[in-house]
Design a protein around this motif. Structure first.
Motif, PDB file in Angstrom:
ATOM      1  N   ALA A  22       0.842  -1.201   0.000  1.00  0.00           N
ATOM      2  CA  ALA A  22       0.000   0.000   0.000  1.00  0.00           C
ATOM      3  C   ALA A  22       0.876   1.250   0.000  1.00  0.00           C
ATOM      4  O   ALA A  22       2.049   1.215   0.384  1.00  0.00           O
ATOM      5  CB  ALA A  22      -0.917  -0.003   1.217  1.00  0.00           C
ATOM      6  N   ASN A  23       0.280   2.327  -0.506  1.00  0.00           N
ATOM      7  CA  ASN A  23       1.007   3.586  -0.536  1.00  0.00           C
ATOM      8  C   ASN A  23       1.367   4.015   0.882  1.00  0.00           C
ATOM      9  O   ASN A  23       0.576   3.875   1.811  1.00  0.00           O
ATOM     10  CB  ASN A  23       0.178   4.676  -1.202  1.00  0.00           C
ATOM     11  CG  ASN A  23      -0.037   4.390  -2.674  1.00  0.00           C
ATOM     12  OD1 ASN A  23       0.790   3.732  -3.295  1.00  0.00           O
ATOM     13  ND2 ASN A  23      -1.134   4.873  -3.225  1.00  0.00           N
ATOM     14  N   GLY A  24       2.542   4.543   0.992  1.00  0.00           N
ATOM     15  CA  GLY A  24       2.982   5.009   2.291  1.00  0.00           C
ATOM     16  C   GLY A  24       2.390   6.370   2.637  1.00  0.00           C
ATOM     17  O   GLY A  24       1.642   6.977   1.868  1.00  0.00           O
ATOM     18  N   ILE A  25       2.708   6.807   3.804  1.00  0.00           N
ATOM     19  CA  ILE A  25       2.229   8.113   4.261  1.00  0.00           C
ATOM     20  C   ILE A  25       2.930   9.210   3.460  1.00  0.00           C
ATOM     21  O   ILE A  25       4.143   9.157   3.269  1.00  0.00           O
ATOM     22  CB  ILE A  25       2.504   8.282   5.761  1.00  0.00           C
ATOM     23  CG1 ILE A  25       1.809   7.164   6.558  1.00  0.00           C
ATOM     24  CG2 ILE A  25       2.058   9.656   6.246  1.00  0.00           C
ATOM     25  CD1 ILE A  25       2.147   7.164   8.015  1.00  0.00           C
ATOM     26  N   PRO A  26       2.163  10.188   2.947  1.00  0.00           N
ATOM     27  CA  PRO A  26       2.816  11.255   2.164  1.00  0.00           C
ATOM     28  C   PRO A  26       3.885  11.961   2.974  1.00  0.00           C
ATOM     29  O   PRO A  26       3.739  12.192   4.179  1.00  0.00           O
ATOM     30  CB  PRO A  26       1.650  12.208   1.833  1.00  0.00           C
ATOM     31  CG  PRO A  26       0.425  11.355   1.950  1.00  0.00           C
ATOM     32  CD  PRO A  26       0.723  10.355   3.031  1.00  0.00           C
ATOM     33  N   GLY A  27       4.962  12.254   2.287  1.00  0.00           N
ATOM     34  CA  GLY A  27       6.058  12.937   2.955  1.00  0.00           C
ATOM     35  C   GLY A  27       5.775  14.416   3.170  1.00  0.00           C
ATOM     36  O   GLY A  27       4.815  14.980   2.647  1.00  0.00           O
TER      37      GLY A  27
END
Length: 255
Positions: free
Chosen positions: A83-88
């Motif tokens: 899954a996509n990670g937390i936006p930086g």
């Protein structure tokens, strides 16, 4: 007889005048003390060292408990995408770049907006009874060469004859018929009159001649309406503009 014994780093000398019992005790002490020192040193050498035991255990495991390594297995398949990670967090704004060179000045040509351009010429009761020739004309100023001209003649037309006849009404532009793409014309054909009444048909009807012509150059244009004969048919008695208003309308249209 002289006997010597080392005890605690001190030396004791005994003379030969000592009693036999004392000599025996002294010999026993000299024999027992070295044995006690050796036993103490031996116990000291066998003191357990935890680190040494661990090293010995690892050596034993390596020697007795290890197995031969087999051939490598087949590589496994790639797993499903995660899954996509937390936006930086937003990055630091960049600095302004170097100033560019000055561009060239280009003169842009904008086309002028299209303006309506039209004209109307009108006549009241022309009553032209000619069968061949020009009926009416109207001068028009054409603004562009790449435009088209829409022309319209509206008026009363009539054809009369005792036998079959045909007349043709058409436009000319500066004395020539349109060639872009074809002439602008209308015809009236009459078969014959009424034999029973021994007379010919005489009907005047308001009719129109209309069309578009391309390829006419800009400038003054003489637009005219003519009447003539049809190919391979005899002419009859023609009449144009009887007892009514006739008009020519000219309009310039963009292509």
């Amino acid at each position: 007889m002289e006997t010597s014994c080392r005890l605690g780093g001190a030396r004791a000398l005994f003379s030969r005048t000592m009693s036999p019992l004392a000599v025996r005790l002294l010999l026993l002490v000299c024999l027992v003390l070295p044995l006690y020192g050796v036993e103490k040193v031996r116990n000291r050498g066998y003191r357990k060292d935890p680190d040494a035991d661990k090293v010995r255990e690892r050596q034993d495991d390596h020697f007795y408990g290890s197995c031969l390594q087999g051939p490598g297995g087949t590589p496994g398949r790639d797993g499903n995408p995660g899954a996509n990670g937390i936006p930086g967090t937003p990055g630091i704004p960049g600095r302004d770049g170097l100033k560019g060179e000055k561009g060239e000045c280009v003169n842009e040509i904008f086309e002028k907006p299209w303006r309506p351009n039209y004209k109307q010429c009108a006549w009241n009761s022309l009553n032209y009874g000619i069968d061949l020739g020009k009926i009416a004309d109207c001068t028009f100023t054409k603004l562009r060469s790449d435009s088209a001209l829409r022309v319209l003649f509206s008026g009363s037309l009539r054809l009369k004859c005792k036998s079959a006849c045909c007349q043709r009404w058409y436009f000319t532009f500066n004395g020539a018929e349109c060639t872009g793409p074809l002439p602008v014309e209308s015809i009236i054909y009459l078969d014959q009159g009424s034999p029973e009444l021994n007379s010919t048909i005489n009907i005047h009807r308001t009719s129109s001649v209309e069309g578009l012509c391309e390829g006419v150059k800009a400038g003054l244009v003489d637009v005219a309406v003519w009447v003539g004969t049809c190919a391979d048919y005899p002419r009859g008695d023609a009449s144009t503009g009887w007892n009514s208003v006739s008009r020519i309308i000219i309009e310039e249209l963009p292509k």
